[in-house]
Design an enzyme around this catalytic site. Structure first.
Site, mmCIF file in Angstrom:
data_model
loop_
_atom_site.group_PDB
_atom_site.id
_atom_site.type_symbol
_atom_site.label_atom_id
_atom_site.label_comp_id
_atom_site.label_asym_id
_atom_site.label_seq_id
_atom_site.Cartn_x
_atom_site.Cartn_y
_atom_site.Cartn_z
ATOM 1 N N SER A 132 -3.718 -13.343 1.761
ATOM 2 C CA SER A 132 -4.968 -12.729 1.310
ATOM 3 C C SER A 132 -4.894 -11.225 1.519
ATOM 4 O O SER A 132 -4.143 -10.731 2.367
ATOM 5 C CB SER A 132 -6.159 -13.289 2.103
ATOM 6 O OG SER A 132 -6.232 -14.690 1.991
ATOM 7 N N THR A 133 -5.688 -10.495 0.742
ATOM 8 C CA THR A 133 -5.767 -9.047 0.935
ATOM 9 C C THR A 133 -6.633 -8.767 2.158
ATOM 10 O O THR A 133 -7.778 -9.200 2.226
ATOM 11 C CB THR A 133 -6.388 -8.363 -0.296
ATOM 12 O OG1 THR A 133 -5.594 -8.684 -1.431
ATOM 13 C CG2 THR A 133 -6.431 -6.864 -0.114
ATOM 14 N N CYS A 277 -9.944 -7.727 -6.914
ATOM 15 C CA CYS A 277 -9.173 -6.891 -5.994
ATOM 16 C C CYS A 277 -9.574 -5.420 -5.958
ATOM 17 O O CYS A 277 -9.773 -4.861 -4.881
ATOM 18 C CB CYS A 277 -7.684 -6.993 -6.318
ATOM 19 S SG CYS A 277 -6.986 -8.609 -5.929
ATOM 20 N N GLN A 279 -12.161 -3.292 -6.696
ATOM 21 C CA GLN A 279 -13.345 -2.787 -5.998
ATOM 22 C C GLN A 279 -13.343 -3.176 -4.533
ATOM 23 O O GLN A 279 -13.608 -2.353 -3.647
ATOM 24 C CB GLN A 279 -14.619 -3.297 -6.677
ATOM 25 C CG GLN A 279 -15.892 -2.861 -5.935
ATOM 26 C CD GLN A 279 -17.117 -2.898 -6.811
ATOM 27 O OE1 GLN A 279 -17.102 -2.420 -7.939
ATOM 28 N NE2 GLN A 279 -18.189 -3.459 -6.292
#
Length: 463
Positions: A132-133, A277, A279
């Site tokens: 995950s980011t 992703c 924003q």
């Protein structure tokens, strides 16, 4: 360490396709994707792979090849964690909607829940991979939870951010620009990095597999998305100037894009960027900068978001102003709802915000998107909480046929760059619209001259 079992927690836009490709390219490794959402897992296991829950060109074929051989989708999270040597965490990390950091910081509650579940179940050494980011130094928090709540087994934490573009995700996985793996400099950390390198080396050239420390890897993901979004906001800012001065943004973009120092990618003016992703990652970057007291850095990156919001608002305002300053009870046909073509993902789609603004002006919005359902369209608008669900249901019509969506419309707004829109019988569409018939091309994909020849009042972005 020889890897023969991998598990991924999270069967969403990243976990599903990534694990499918790993399974396809590594038939000797058992790959299990787990999720608590039984409906989602059932869709991944649908007998017809065309019905997998994520639309990505080529994905169904990859799933068809590997599923049942060495690719499995399950709700049995505990079993998968217990058996796997490498555990990917690929759960949602939305922007916080509450408390400290509301509207900017990443909400890490799902990440923490994963870490605690892994710590509780694991009875042997594990490599835990952030997919995950995440904010910088999240690995530190995960490591702390695992070490302090686990069964005294050894955990190595790696950062392996995804750089997928929705719509081309399968191709991006098969032929990546780079694979980035960050880990601890200790011997155990380096061994864990090598174990994951060996997995990717089954199909990725060694020179494309980059290894760094954990923090560099985590920050690189945020930075990559921030730079790409920055280019979009930059060209969109200039598109407004072009409209005022008589310049053409397509000509400007071509002129600067031929400069080898700049390049041509991400210089297409539009109604604004969307997706899960850009924003989220920029807001995360802004929050991190603010938390370290870096006000100027935070302000710089926040302006990318401000410009994107302005572009969406400006597009909606242009529709209202052009339609004689009122769209009340007028039918506005939306071609496209997904945030980009070749995906059914609608997160942060420009269409949501443009529709919201026009609904506030009491417009009747007719939506056609080849991959997005009415249920999803209404859920996206309900999430904004601008009005009741009943009001949204009355304001939004949806159609399975684009010609029906456009029939008797006062105007058409192109919100997604689906290829099929270009090939429509625009004369037929014109003949069945209210006159004058307006087209607002938010993606600059249509033939402006041809539409004007038919009789449309055409307005694109930046000209």
């Amino acid at each position: 360490m020889k890897i023969n079992k991998i598990c991924c927690i999270g069967a969403g836009y990243v976990g599903g396709p990534t694990m499918a490709v790993i399974a396809q390219k590594c038939p000797h490794i058992q790959v299990t994707v787990v999720d608590m959402n039984a409906e989602r897992i059932a869709a991944w296991n649908d007998e017809d792979t065309e019905n997998v829950p994520i639309y990505e060109p080529g994905l169904s074929a990859v799933v068809r090849e590997a599923r049942g051989r060495n690719l499995f989708f399950s709700t049995d999270v505990e079993k998968a964690i217990d058996e796997a040597q490498i555990i990917f965490i690929s759960v949602n990390t939305p922007t916080k909607t509450y408390g400290k950091g509301k509207g900017m910081a990443a909400d890490l509650k799902y990440i923490e829940l994963c870490a605690r579940q892994i710590a509780k179940i694991a009875k042997g050494d594990k490599i835990v991979v952030e997919k995950s980011t995440l904010p910088v130094r999240t690995a530190e928090a995960i490591k702390s939870i695992l070490d302090n709540t686990g069964n005294h087994v050894q955990f190595q934490i790696l950062s392996n951010p995804e750089f997928l573009a929705e719509g081309t995700a399968v191709q991006d996985l098969l032929q990546p620009d780079r694979i980035l793996i960050g880990g601890d400099p200790s011997e155990g950390g380096q061994n864990a990095i090598q174990a994951l390198v060996d997995v990717y080396a089954n199909w990725v050239a060694p020179e494309k597999i980059l290894t760094t420390n954990l923090w560099s890897s985590e920050l690189s993901k945020l930075t990559a998305n921030a730079f790409l979004a920055q280019r979009i906001s930059s060209i969109n800012a200039l598109s407004e100037l072009c409209e005022k001065t008589g310049a053409n943004i397509n000509e400007v973009a071509k002129a600067i894009g031929t400069d080898s120092r700049i390049g041509s990618k991400f210089l297409k003016a539009s109604v604004g960027f969307g997706g899960s992703c850009f924003q989220k990652d920029i807001l995360n970057l802004v929050y991190i900068a603010k938390s370290y007291g870096l006000r100027e850095v935070a302000d710089y990156w926040e302006q990318v978001i401000i410009m994107n919001d302005h572009q969406k608002k400006r597009f909606a305002n242009k529709i209202v102003q052009t339609l004689y300053n009122t769209v009340a009870d007028k039918k506005i046909a939306f071609l496209g709802w997904a945030f980009k073509k070749d995906t059914n993902d609608t997160r942060e789609s420009a269409a949501i915000y443009v529709a919201n603004d026009l609904a506030n002006e009491q417009a009747q919005i007719a939506v056609y998107d080849p991959k997005v359902s009415r249920k999803k369209v209404l859920a996206d608008l309900d999430y904004l909480e601008s009005r009741s669900s009943e009001e949204n249901t009355k304001s939004i019509l949806s159609f399975d046929n684009p010609y029906e969506a456009c029939q008797d419309a006062h105007a058409i707004a192109v919100l997604t760059e689906w290829d099929e829109f270009v090939g429509y019988d625009w004369q037929k569409i014109y003949d069945n619209m209210q006159k004058p018939a307006f087209v607002f091309d938010g993606r600059n994909i249509l033939d402006a001259a041809a539409l004007k020849e038919i009789g449309f009042v055409y307005q694109g972005i930046g000209s």
